[in-house]
Scaffold this motif. Structure first.
Motif, PDB file in Angstrom:
ATOM      1  N   CYS A 407      43.598  32.600  39.713  1.00  0.00           N
ATOM      2  CA  CYS A 407      43.163  33.687  40.603  1.00  0.00           C
ATOM      3  C   CYS A 407      43.482  35.028  39.955  1.00  0.00           C
ATOM      4  CB  CYS A 407      43.923  33.642  41.936  1.00  0.00           C
ATOM      5  SG  CYS A 407      43.729  32.111  42.832  1.00  0.00           S
ATOM      6  N   VAL A 408      42.513  35.932  39.915  1.00  0.00           N
ATOM      7  CA  VAL A 408      42.778  37.301  39.437  1.00  0.00           C
ATOM      8  C   VAL A 408      42.935  38.175  40.682  1.00  0.00           C
ATOM      9  CG1 VAL A 408      41.964  39.227  38.038  1.00  0.00           C
ATOM     10  CG2 VAL A 408      41.350  36.880  37.403  1.00  0.00           C
ATOM     11  N   ASP A 413      43.545  46.069  33.339  1.00  0.00           N
ATOM     12  CA  ASP A 413      42.566  46.069  32.246  1.00  0.00           C
ATOM     13  C   ASP A 413      42.719  44.871  31.324  1.00  0.00           C
ATOM     14  OD1 ASP A 413      40.676  47.925  32.469  1.00  0.00           O
ATOM     15  OD2 ASP A 413      41.681  49.476  31.263  1.00  0.00           O
ATOM     16  N   GLU A 414      43.984  44.489  31.048  1.00  0.00           N
ATOM     17  CA  GLU A 414      44.185  43.417  30.070  1.00  0.00           C
ATOM     18  C   GLU A 414      43.549  42.098  30.509  1.00  0.00           C
ATOM     19  OE1 GLU A 414      48.691  43.464  30.235  1.00  0.00           O
ATOM     20  OE2 GLU A 414      48.356  41.307  30.346  1.00  0.00           O
ATOM     21  N   PHE A 415      43.261  41.941  31.799  1.00  0.00           N
ATOM     22  CA  PHE A 415      42.638  40.690  32.251  1.00  0.00           C
ATOM     23  C   PHE A 415      41.143  40.637  31.891  1.00  0.00           C
ATOM     24  CE2 PHE A 415      45.936  40.720  35.926  1.00  0.00           C
ATOM     25  CZ  PHE A 415      46.924  40.332  35.019  1.00  0.00           C
ATOM     26  N   ARG A 416      40.587  41.814  31.551  1.00  0.00           N
ATOM     27  CA  ARG A 416      39.166  41.843  31.179  1.00  0.00           C
ATOM     28  C   ARG A 416      38.949  41.280  29.783  1.00  0.00           C
ATOM     29  NH1 ARG A 416      37.079  45.341  35.142  1.00  0.00           N
ATOM     30  NH2 ARG A 416      38.761  46.619  35.967  1.00  0.00           N
ATOM     31  N   THR A 417      39.981  41.398  28.933  1.00  0.00           N
ATOM     32  CA  THR A 417      39.778  41.059  27.517  1.00  0.00           C
ATOM     33  C   THR A 417      40.572  39.822  27.088  1.00  0.00           C
ATOM     34  OG1 THR A 417      41.524  42.643  27.042  1.00  0.00           O
ATOM     35  CG2 THR A 417      39.265  43.444  26.808  1.00  0.00           C
ATOM     36  N   LEU A 418      41.004  39.016  28.059  1.00  0.00           N
ATOM     37  CA  LEU A 418      41.743  37.804  27.692  1.00  0.00           C
ATOM     38  C   LEU A 418      40.823  36.848  26.931  1.00  0.00           C
ATOM     39  CD1 LEU A 418      43.597  37.116  31.079  1.00  0.00           C
ATOM     40  CD2 LEU A 418      44.651  37.811  28.909  1.00  0.00           C
ATOM     41  N   ASP A 419      41.433  35.949  26.168  1.00  0.00           N
ATOM     42  CA  ASP A 419      40.661  34.919  25.477  1.00  0.00           C
ATOM     43  C   ASP A 419      40.450  33.776  26.485  1.00  0.00           C
ATOM     44  OD1 ASP A 419      39.706  32.869  23.964  1.00  0.00           O
ATOM     45  OD2 ASP A 419      41.175  33.080  22.338  1.00  0.00           O
ATOM     46  N   TYR A 420      39.351  33.871  27.236  1.00  0.00           N
ATOM     47  CA  TYR A 420      39.139  32.896  28.301  1.00  0.00           C
ATOM     48  C   TYR A 420      38.789  31.500  27.757  1.00  0.00           C
ATOM     49  CZ  TYR A 420      39.891  36.217  32.039  1.00  0.00           C
ATOM     50  OH  TYR A 420      40.493  37.107  32.889  1.00  0.00           O
ATOM     51  N   ARG A 421      38.294  31.449  26.529  1.00  0.00           N
ATOM     52  CA  ARG A 421      38.048  30.141  25.890  1.00  0.00           C
ATOM     53  C   ARG A 421      39.406  29.413  25.733  1.00  0.00           C
ATOM     54  NH1 ARG A 421      34.874  26.210  25.053  1.00  0.00           N
ATOM     55  NH2 ARG A 421      33.142  27.657  24.891  1.00  0.00           N
TER      56      ARG A 421
END
Ligand code: UDX
Ligand code: ADP
Length: 470
Positions: A407-408, A413-421
């Motif tokens: 859950c976000v 901002d840092e959650f926008r650029t996480l390595d979601y893979r």
């Protein structure tokens, strides 16, 4: 030289007086507090209030024309203008519990001013923190009852503060407006002029708004209530968007483009939080109730009711999506602060969501870049939940490792650029993402393989038809 004293060295008093001292080098500003540890912190290198730019302002003025002291009586006695910036929490019990403001600190500050004043010396007393309507009147009565006989003269003004957390210094340096409410008498107008002269050191004259006392008090509550109402309005629309397959951020953009509506405060999410909005809406509702205006009170209460609905709706979505049960499942929680850019989790919607999930026996693993473990543990403490159900992670990847869902809850901002893979690779299948703040790129995450729910956006095919969200 004008001397200013501010009673209360908290979130409001500290920053607002520091900026006043910065902009008025010829005015001596003393900030006083009954709490010695708080004063010590203001006199140290670790200020008790974290705001970008505040350290530099305090460093420049402290020892020049800004001081912090626990000697309340002396500084109040010396001052020409006394700001009162003490806490007014919502009453926990007694009359108006849960709705009315607790004015105990306020009254004790009023008595301190009355007792520290000397005959023949006039003082301007300024309400700074948000207070219920007509507090100024009560203040005047206390001061008159104490000081009137001794000859001390008081003028009470209302000068509410509008800065937001995280942007306090910027907002104080460049306010949209400064509001000064005062009595419509010769002495009242003179007092308001004296305060206007202080602000005129850095605020353009046309941004200084004058009103009567009561209007100033109610304006502060109304400003926060309207902000809260916008958030609840767009959140109510987000529920409808999900039901009919529209996108709430497109709707907000289209609607906000109308100059009469404006685009600010139309981000749908998991509800408003923080120490101010709900408190002030409830105070406004209580003021209506006290004056027999039941329908008006109910209108404002609905703003809070929709906020609760939105938080509950989010939890129900999470549980329903994950096959109706989260018992024993790990859920990663990214973000715990009530908004981006602050270390504050007071009234944070994230805490409510966590408590909701814990109530359904989930295990939550929380990561927030600013809020500390102690605070997270305190805010997630739920009656039936066990301590081991809550973990505090050092980063988003650790929080998500082995989780069934993520859950976000704060728009860092840092959650926008996480390595979601990478996050996907470490999670259980199916891997769910529940974005309450419109932070993730829904299309990209679906390509990776996540089942994604994003508040107010068209539903993932996986989630359609599930009985959530009502
Ligand atoms: C508020 C007022 O903005 C400020 O003028 C007043 O002096 C103090 O109270 P603050 O409590 O710092 O400031 O928070 P604010 O920035 O207003 O945000 C309040 C909450 O609303 C946050 O939880 C935020 O995430 C939420 N919010 C805000 C939304 O959900 N959507 C939006 O579009 C805007
Ligand atoms: P706010 O967000 O309104 O600034 P805070 O709780 O951050 O509220 O700060 C209020 C401060 O007022 C606290 O540090 C508290 O110790 C102080 N305070 C409360 N009552 C008095 C009083 N009678 N005299 C001096 N300080 C007071």
């Amino acid at each position: 030289m004008v001397k200013i004293c501010c009673i209360g060295a908290g979130y409001v008093g500290g920053p607002s007086m520091a900026v006043m001292a910065l902009k008025c080098p010829s005015i001596e500003v003393a900030v006083v507090d009954v709490s010695r540890p708080r004063i010590d912190a203001w006199n140290s290198d670790r200020l008790p209030v974290l705001e970008p730019g505040l350290d530099a302002v305090v460093r420049e003025c402290r020892g020049r024309n800004l001081s912090f002291s626990a000697d309340v009586d002396r500084h109040v006695a010396d001052a020409d203008i006394v700001f009162v910036s003490v806490n007014t929490p919502t009453k926990a019990r007694g009359l108006g519990a849960g709705r009315a403001a607790d004015l105990a600190y306020w009254e004790s500050a009023a008595r301190v001013v009355a007792e520290a004043s000397r005959p023949g010396r006039s003082k301007i007393v300024v309400e700074k923190s948000a207070v219920p309507v007509r507090t100024a009147e009560a203040m005047e009565r206390i001061l008159l009852a104490h000081g009137g006989g001794g000859g001390a003269a008081f003028q009470v003004l209302s000068n509410p503060e509008f800065f937001a957390e995280g942007t306090a210094v910027r907002d104080l340096l460049c306010p949209d407006r400064v509001l000064i409410g005062g009595p419509d008498t010769d002495a009242g107008r003179a007092a308001a002029r004296a305060l206007r002269d202080v602000y005129a050191n850095w605020v353009p004259e046309d941004r200084i708004v004058a009103t009567d006392l009561c209007s100033a008090e109610i304006s502060k509550l109304t400003a926060n209530a309207l902000l809260a109402q916008r958030v609840s309005s767009v959140n109510a629309i987000s529920a409808l968007c999900e039901a009919i397959g529209a996108d709430v951020s497109d709707v907000a953009r289209a609607v906000g483009g109308d100059g009469r509506v404006g685009g600010a405060f139309l981000n749908a999410g998991v509800g408003f939080g923080g120490p101010n909005l709900q408190k002030d809406v409830l105070q406004l509702a209580y003021a209506c109730e006290c004056h027999g205006l039941a329908e008006a009170a109910e209108y404002w209460r609905q703003v809070v009711a929709v906020n609760e609905y939105q938080k509950g709706r989010f939890v129900r979505r999470v549980v329903a999506s994950m096959f109706g049960t989260v018992a024993g499942k790990k859920v990663a929680v990214l973000g715990f602060a009530f908004k981006e850019g602050v270390a504050d989790s007071r009234e944070s919607p994230a805490a409510d969501v966590c408590r909701g999930l814990l109530g359904d026996r989930a295990h939550v693993s929380v990561y927030d870049p600013a809020v500390g473990e102690k605070q997270i543990r305190r805010d997630t403490a739920a009656p039936a939940a066990k301590e081991r159900q809550v973990r505090v992670a050092r980063d988003a990847y650790e929080a998500a490792e082995g989780a069934h869902g993520l859950c976000v809850l704060t728009e860092w901002d840092e959650f926008r650029t996480l390595d979601y893979r990478r996050i996907f690779d470490g999670m259980r299948r199916p891997a769910f993402v529940f974005d309450s703040r419109g932070v993730v790129d829904v299309g990209k995450l679906r390509e990776i393989g996540f089942v994604v729910y994003s508040v107010g956006k068209p539903l993932d095919p996986w989630l359609k038809g599930l009985p959530a969200g009502a």
